[in-house]
Design a protein around this motif. Sequence first.
Motif, PDB file in Angstrom:
ATOM      1  N   ILE A  61      75.008 -53.947  50.101  1.00  0.00           N
ATOM      2  CA  ILE A  61      73.727 -53.361  49.683  1.00  0.00           C
ATOM      3  C   ILE A  61      73.485 -53.644  48.211  1.00  0.00           C
ATOM      4  O   ILE A  61      74.311 -53.327  47.357  1.00  0.00           O
ATOM      5  N   SER A  62      72.339 -54.233  47.918  1.00  0.00           N
ATOM      6  CA  SER A  62      71.961 -54.519  46.540  1.00  0.00           C
ATOM      7  C   SER A  62      70.554 -53.991  46.290  1.00  0.00           C
ATOM      8  O   SER A  62      69.813 -53.682  47.230  1.00  0.00           O
ATOM      9  N   SER A  63      70.192 -53.898  45.022  1.00  0.00           N
ATOM     10  CA  SER A  63      68.874 -53.379  44.668  1.00  0.00           C
ATOM     11  C   SER A  63      67.980 -54.497  44.165  1.00  0.00           C
ATOM     12  O   SER A  63      68.452 -55.544  43.713  1.00  0.00           O
ATOM     13  N   CYS A  64      66.666 -54.264  44.220  1.00  0.00           N
ATOM     14  CA  CYS A  64      65.701 -55.254  43.763  1.00  0.00           C
ATOM     15  C   CYS A  64      64.401 -54.541  43.396  1.00  0.00           C
ATOM     16  O   CYS A  64      63.966 -53.635  44.115  1.00  0.00           O
ATOM     17  N   THR A  65      63.802 -54.957  42.281  1.00  0.00           N
ATOM     18  CA  THR A  65      62.535 -54.361  41.853  1.00  0.00           C
ATOM     19  C   THR A  65      61.408 -55.386  41.795  1.00  0.00           C
ATOM     20  O   THR A  65      60.308 -55.068  41.361  1.00  0.00           O
ATOM     21  N   ASN A  66      61.683 -56.610  42.252  1.00  0.00           N
ATOM     22  CA  ASN A  66      60.669 -57.653  42.307  1.00  0.00           C
ATOM     23  C   ASN A  66      60.449 -58.019  43.764  1.00  0.00           C
ATOM     24  O   ASN A  66      61.328 -58.604  44.408  1.00  0.00           O
ATOM     25  N   LEU A  67      59.282 -57.689  44.307  1.00  0.00           N
ATOM     26  CA  LEU A  67      59.043 -57.866  45.735  1.00  0.00           C
ATOM     27  C   LEU A  67      59.058 -59.338  46.135  1.00  0.00           C
ATOM     28  O   LEU A  67      59.577 -59.688  47.203  1.00  0.00           O
ATOM     29  N   ALA A  68      58.502 -60.201  45.315  1.00  0.00           N
ATOM     30  CA  ALA A  68      58.477 -61.624  45.643  1.00  0.00           C
ATOM     31  C   ALA A  68      59.892 -62.191  45.743  1.00  0.00           C
ATOM     32  O   ALA A  68      60.184 -63.015  46.618  1.00  0.00           O
ATOM     33  N   GLU A  69      60.780 -61.743  44.848  1.00  0.00           N
ATOM     34  CA  GLU A  69      62.171 -62.181  44.913  1.00  0.00           C
ATOM     35  C   GLU A  69      62.897 -61.514  46.084  1.00  0.00           C
ATOM     36  O   GLU A  69      63.763 -62.124  46.716  1.00  0.00           O
ATOM     37  N   ALA A  70      62.535 -60.283  46.370  1.00  0.00           N
ATOM     38  CA  ALA A  70      63.230 -59.526  47.407  1.00  0.00           C
ATOM     39  C   ALA A  70      63.064 -60.137  48.793  1.00  0.00           C
ATOM     40  O   ALA A  70      63.960 -60.037  49.636  1.00  0.00           O
ATOM     41  N   VAL A  71      61.917 -60.772  49.070  1.00  0.00           N
ATOM     42  CA  VAL A  71      61.669 -61.293  50.421  1.00  0.00           C
ATOM     43  C   VAL A  71      62.384 -62.608  50.689  1.00  0.00           C
ATOM     44  O   VAL A  71      62.455 -63.055  51.841  1.00  0.00           O
ATOM     45  N   GLU A  72      62.948 -63.223  49.666  1.00  0.00           N
ATOM     46  CA  GLU A  72      63.614 -64.514  49.853  1.00  0.00           C
ATOM     47  C   GLU A  72      64.834 -64.365  50.747  1.00  0.00           C
ATOM     48  O   GLU A  72      65.715 -63.555  50.503  1.00  0.00           O
ATOM     49  N   GLY A  73      64.877 -65.166  51.807  1.00  0.00           N
ATOM     50  CA  GLY A  73      66.033 -65.189  52.698  1.00  0.00           C
ATOM     51  C   GLY A  73      66.102 -64.071  53.714  1.00  0.00           C
ATOM     52  O   GLY A  73      67.078 -63.977  54.457  1.00  0.00           O
ATOM     53  N   VAL A  74      65.103 -63.189  53.780  1.00  0.00           N
ATOM     54  CA  VAL A  74      65.172 -62.070  54.722  1.00  0.00           C
ATOM     55  C   VAL A  74      64.567 -62.459  56.065  1.00  0.00           C
ATOM     56  O   VAL A  74      63.669 -63.300  56.151  1.00  0.00           O
ATOM     57  N   VAL A  75      65.083 -61.844  57.120  1.00  0.00           N
ATOM     58  CA  VAL A  75      64.555 -62.065  58.466  1.00  0.00           C
ATOM     59  C   VAL A  75      63.873 -60.814  59.018  1.00  0.00           C
ATOM     60  O   VAL A  75      63.171 -60.864  60.017  1.00  0.00           O
ATOM     61  N   HIS A  76      64.110 -59.676  58.342  1.00  0.00           N
ATOM     62  CA  HIS A  76      63.531 -58.411  58.802  1.00  0.00           C
ATOM     63  C   HIS A  76      63.206 -57.559  57.590  1.00  0.00           C
ATOM     64  O   HIS A  76      64.045 -57.385  56.695  1.00  0.00           O
ATOM     65  N   ILE A  77      61.987 -57.022  57.550  1.00  0.00           N
ATOM     66  CA  ILE A  77      61.575 -56.120  56.470  1.00  0.00           C
ATOM     67  C   ILE A  77      61.225 -54.774  57.086  1.00  0.00           C
ATOM     68  O   ILE A  77      60.404 -54.692  57.998  1.00  0.00           O
ATOM     69  N   GLN A  78      61.875 -53.710  56.601  1.00  0.00           N
ATOM     70  CA  GLN A  78      61.638 -52.365  57.104  1.00  0.00           C
ATOM     71  C   GLN A  78      60.960 -51.539  56.020  1.00  0.00           C
ATOM     72  O   GLN A  78      61.571 -51.198  55.009  1.00  0.00           O
ATOM     73  N   GLU A  79      59.695 -51.235  56.223  1.00  0.00           N
ATOM     74  CA  GLU A  79      58.922 -50.451  55.256  1.00  0.00           C
ATOM     75  C   GLU A  79      59.200 -48.968  55.436  1.00  0.00           C
ATOM     76  O   GLU A  79      59.159 -48.446  56.553  1.00  0.00           O
ATOM     77  N   CYS A  80      59.460 -48.268  54.317  1.00  0.00           N
ATOM     78  CA  CYS A  80      59.833 -46.850  54.363  1.00  0.00           C
ATOM     79  C   CYS A  80      59.128 -46.052  53.265  1.00  0.00           C
ATOM     80  O   CYS A  80      59.717 -45.111  52.710  1.00  0.00           O
ATOM     81  N   VAL A  81      57.901 -46.401  52.943  1.00  0.00           N
ATOM     82  CA  VAL A  81      57.173 -45.649  51.921  1.00  0.00           C
ATOM     83  C   VAL A  81      56.563 -44.403  52.567  1.00  0.00           C
ATOM     84  O   VAL A  81      56.530 -44.283  53.795  1.00  0.00           O
ATOM     85  N   PRO A  82      56.070 -43.434  51.763  1.00  0.00           N
ATOM     86  CA  PRO A  82      55.501 -42.205  52.329  1.00  0.00           C
ATOM     87  C   PRO A  82      54.403 -42.456  53.359  1.00  0.00           C
ATOM     88  O   PRO A  82      53.745 -43.504  53.347  1.00  0.00           O
ATOM     89  N   GLU A  83      54.211 -41.487  54.237  1.00  0.00           N
ATOM     90  CA  GLU A  83      53.277 -41.612  55.373  1.00  0.00           C
ATOM     91  C   GLU A  83      51.828 -41.502  54.894  1.00  0.00           C
ATOM     92  O   GLU A  83      51.133 -40.514  55.131  1.00  0.00           O
ATOM     93  N   ASN A  84      51.385 -42.561  54.244  1.00  0.00           N
ATOM     94  CA  ASN A  84      50.027 -42.632  53.722  1.00  0.00           C
ATOM     95  C   ASN A  84      49.446 -43.982  54.129  1.00  0.00           C
ATOM     96  O   ASN A  84      49.987 -45.032  53.760  1.00  0.00           O
TER      97      ASN A  84
END
Length: 366
Positions: A122-145
């Motif tokens: 588990i690592s952290s990231c604060t840049n979304l464009a960099e965060a999506v590199e190499g991923v196959v699944h993105i799980q969104e968990c922001v508040p229910e808005n």
Amino acid sequence: MGARHALPVSLLVCRPRAQPRVWHPHQRPRLVFVLTVPSPGPVRRRAMASPAAGDVLIVGSGLVGRSWAMLFASGGFRVKLYDIEPRQITGALENIRKEMKSLQQSGSLKGSLSAEEQLSLISSCTNLAEAVEGVVHIQECVPENLDLKRKIFAQLDSIVDDRVVLSSSSSCLLPSKLFTGLAHVKQCIVAHPVNPPYYIPLVELVPHPETSPATVDRTHALMRKIGQSPVRVLKEIDGFVLNRLQYAIISEAWRLVEEGIVSPSDLDLVMSDGLGMRYAFIGPLETMHLNAEGMLSYCDRYSEGMKRVLKSFGSIPEFSGATVEKVNQAMCKKVPADPEHLAARREWRDECLKRLAKLKRQMQPQ
């Protein structure tokens, strides 16, 4: 042969084209074992996560996001935890570390990897464009808005490729509200977990009308791989399945209290020491099947009685006025509504769920 006369033994490791060794006639003979090494090739090491699996990105580091991170790490996936607030991520990682250590000590840690091995994934990231590199699944968990979630998915839609699955943890927002208009709508799905996700394995998979079957299948397989119990909601409906069942129970429970049929504390007892014990292992349909000589027998015996009772159900409660005061008073008598008491009760609840999950794993169906 005695030890005094034993020939000296050497282990000679040679490269593939090593020349044979020539002995001088006056040298004392030595027994030599030659270990032939095959041509150089890839070195195999224990993989923390299958390279074919790719990485998983969690957007949002709150309670649900932390739980998803732990679940994916338990399955051996490399996890990137993204949040716009660095301090939020720092706190989340510390919380995850404490929780995993505690789970390992109690023997409740999921997966085959140790807590340290899972934490290293588990690592952290604060840049979304960099965060999506190499991923196959993105799980969104922001508040229910809805607006916030749509904003997040619009951002993701503009930077992902055609292979990544875009998944929302929404508990009630319809996929048609969340994903319509996105270029990658075929890759979008709702994967709704149940709180707390680490101890309750159910995940509702709700597709957008344009979601491809491959996206549903991939998400279903992924959830199974990390130890969850995915169910396919075949078409979207307000409240999905779990909340529709939950709200039906809450509605009738409220009416029974409001009409003076039963006290709030006894109402909860009907579920915790009655229906809930049975439903922890089998659902309402199998209960029907087992409570008679099969489903056909049950419906033949009890359908008229069920319809008579169902016709007596009242209108949708307002969840306000004198009844809410009555219910609140009963709940606060049991668990005072201050942060300390509520947190302690939640901790007790989670411990119960942890032990129940362990029991359910042991009690596999025959």
